[in-house]
Design a protein around this motif. Structure first.
Motif, short mmCIF file in Angstrom:
data_model
loop_
_atom_site.label_atom_id
_atom_site.label_comp_id
_atom_site.label_asym_id
_atom_site.label_seq_id
_atom_site.Cartn_x
_atom_site.Cartn_y
_atom_site.Cartn_z
N LYS A 196 -56.70 34.39 7.19
CA LYS A 196 -56.21 35.42 6.27
C LYS A 196 -56.95 36.74 6.47
N LYS A 277 -50.63 41.82 -1.17
CA LYS A 277 -51.92 41.21 -1.45
C LYS A 277 -52.56 40.72 -0.15
N ASP A 280 -52.69 36.93 0.65
CA ASP A 280 -51.44 36.20 0.88
C ASP A 280 -50.97 36.25 2.33
#
Length: 396
Positions: A196, A277, A280
């Motif tokens: 991420k 975000k 995410d």
């Protein structure tokens, strides 16, 4: 670098070019400096479809078996004959002499011109060498290399998947750092496509995150409770028209809101921005350009250029332990600032409006700072403001 090539230049007159270059405003982008926009996840999927399993294998034994099977099929030979061919034609049989050759020593009677030139260079260097010191930068790079190259996981479940995408990401020094800010990355990291954006954000080390707020001239022994990273957790990445904000904590604010409102207040030609975000999205979800400068902003206004210089498929010489990613593979040696009094120790305090310092601001190590500004009982003498100083050399 791509950042340098994207700098402004006027279309014809030198005055325009000089003014634009001074302001660091990009007027246009040179062609063929960066790639076209592509999706990282699609890039990995296409290569996994095209490459054979032998090329994607991360264990050496897997590829050897598959190569033997391919040779037996293509040459239409039995397996024992293929094994014999590999033994006879192997690399170990290329040595013509019976004596063991030391590759670290250049022979005196060599007939190769390149080796002769190399020997002369080494002899000349040894004759001029006064102090046989190892370069700190070379030692520093070697340490990072040893941490990454060929590392195998301790547990099989920590091994990266075959065909995993690896990105090489260059993080540049903050824009306020004039020296090397456009030429030398502050550090270079390897990231997995499945990781991420928040993992990249946590791996970026910046001296701004370690600053200690407040003035401590009256209470120099008071230990601060928090650093800036604990107090101001907001940050964002800007990739291809999208602001990826860090919203993992309740204290986080949308730092991109002011920029979007400014862009939309008038028709500034910036296009339509969007937000998302950070936690995410993985890099496989991203659409990027290789060689194109992107932005990382934290601590309100501490801005770093982010340039992705390579996207590739993992191979067996990479670090195969996914728990070690993101891993730093290169970091320049940062020079430390020494105390302006003793010239020996690293600066711990910076003062303003200091009646005892010959210059403003003044930089002191902890010992000189206390001996000069406080009496034997620890009482403050004179007029000055004192702030804790975090030296960039701590990242060494």
């Amino acid at each position: 670098s791509s950042k340098g090539n994207n700098m402004a230049a006027g279309p014809s007159g030198t005055g325009t070019a000089g003014a634009a270059s001074l302001c660091r405003i990009p007027d246009y982008e040179l062609l063929n400096v960066n790639s076209k926009v592509f999706c990282v996840g699609s890039f990995g999927s296409l290569w996994r479809e095209k490459l054979e399993k032998a090329h994607l294998a991360l264990e050496e034994g897997e590829e050897v078996v598959q190569v033997e099977q391919q040779l037996a099929t293509q040459l239409e030979l039995p397996a024992d004959m293929v094994e014999e061919l590999q033994l006879v034609c192997g690399v170990d049989t290329l040595n013509c002499t019976e004596e063991e050759t030391n590759t670290e020593v250049i022979p005196e009677n060599t007939e190769l011109v390149t080796l002769a030139i190399r020997r002369k260079v080494i002899e000349k260097r040894e004759a001029r060498l006064v102090h046989d010191r190892t370069c700190r930068q070379e030692t520093f790079d070697y340490e990072h290399e040893m941490q990454t190259v060929g590392r195998k996981p301790s547990h099989p479940e920590d091994s990266i998947a075959a065909g995993e995408v690896i990105l090489t990401i260059n993080v540049y020094s903050p824009i306020i750092f004039i020296k090397h800010r456009e030429k030398k990355p502050h550090h270079t990291l390897l990231m997995l496509g499945s990781q991420k954006l928040t993992e990249l954000r946590d791996a970026i080390s910046c001296v701004s995150d370690l600053q200690i707020g407040g003035e401590f001239s009256n209470t120099p022994d008071l230990a601060p409770e928090h650093i800036s990273k604990d107090l101001y957790k907001s940050a964002f990445f800007f990739f291809e028209g999208t602001f990826f904000n860090d919203t993992r904590y309740s204290e986080c604010r949308d730092l991109s809101r002011n920029i979007i409102e400014w862009a939309e207040s008038h028709d500034r030609g910036c296009g339509k921005f969007s937000t998302a975000k950070m936690e995410d999205y993985t890099f496989n979800d991203m659409c990027i350009k290789v060689g194109y400068p992107y932005l990382y902003c934290h601590q309100g206004d501490c801005e770093h250029l982010i340039i992705i210089s390579d996207v590739r498929i993992a191979h067996r010489d990479d670090c195969l332990d996914k728990t070690l990613y993101p891993c730093v593979i290169k970091k320049p040696w940062m020079w430390t600032r020494k105390c302006s009094v003793c010239k020996l120790f690293i600066v711990r305090w910076v003062t303003n409006n200091d009646s005892f310092a010959p210059e403003d601001p003044g930089f002191f190590c902890d010992m000189c700072f206390r001996m000069l500004h406080y009496d034997a009982d620890g009482n403050k003498m004179g007029v000055f403001l004192a702030y804790p100083y975090v030296d960039p050399g701590i990242f060494n």
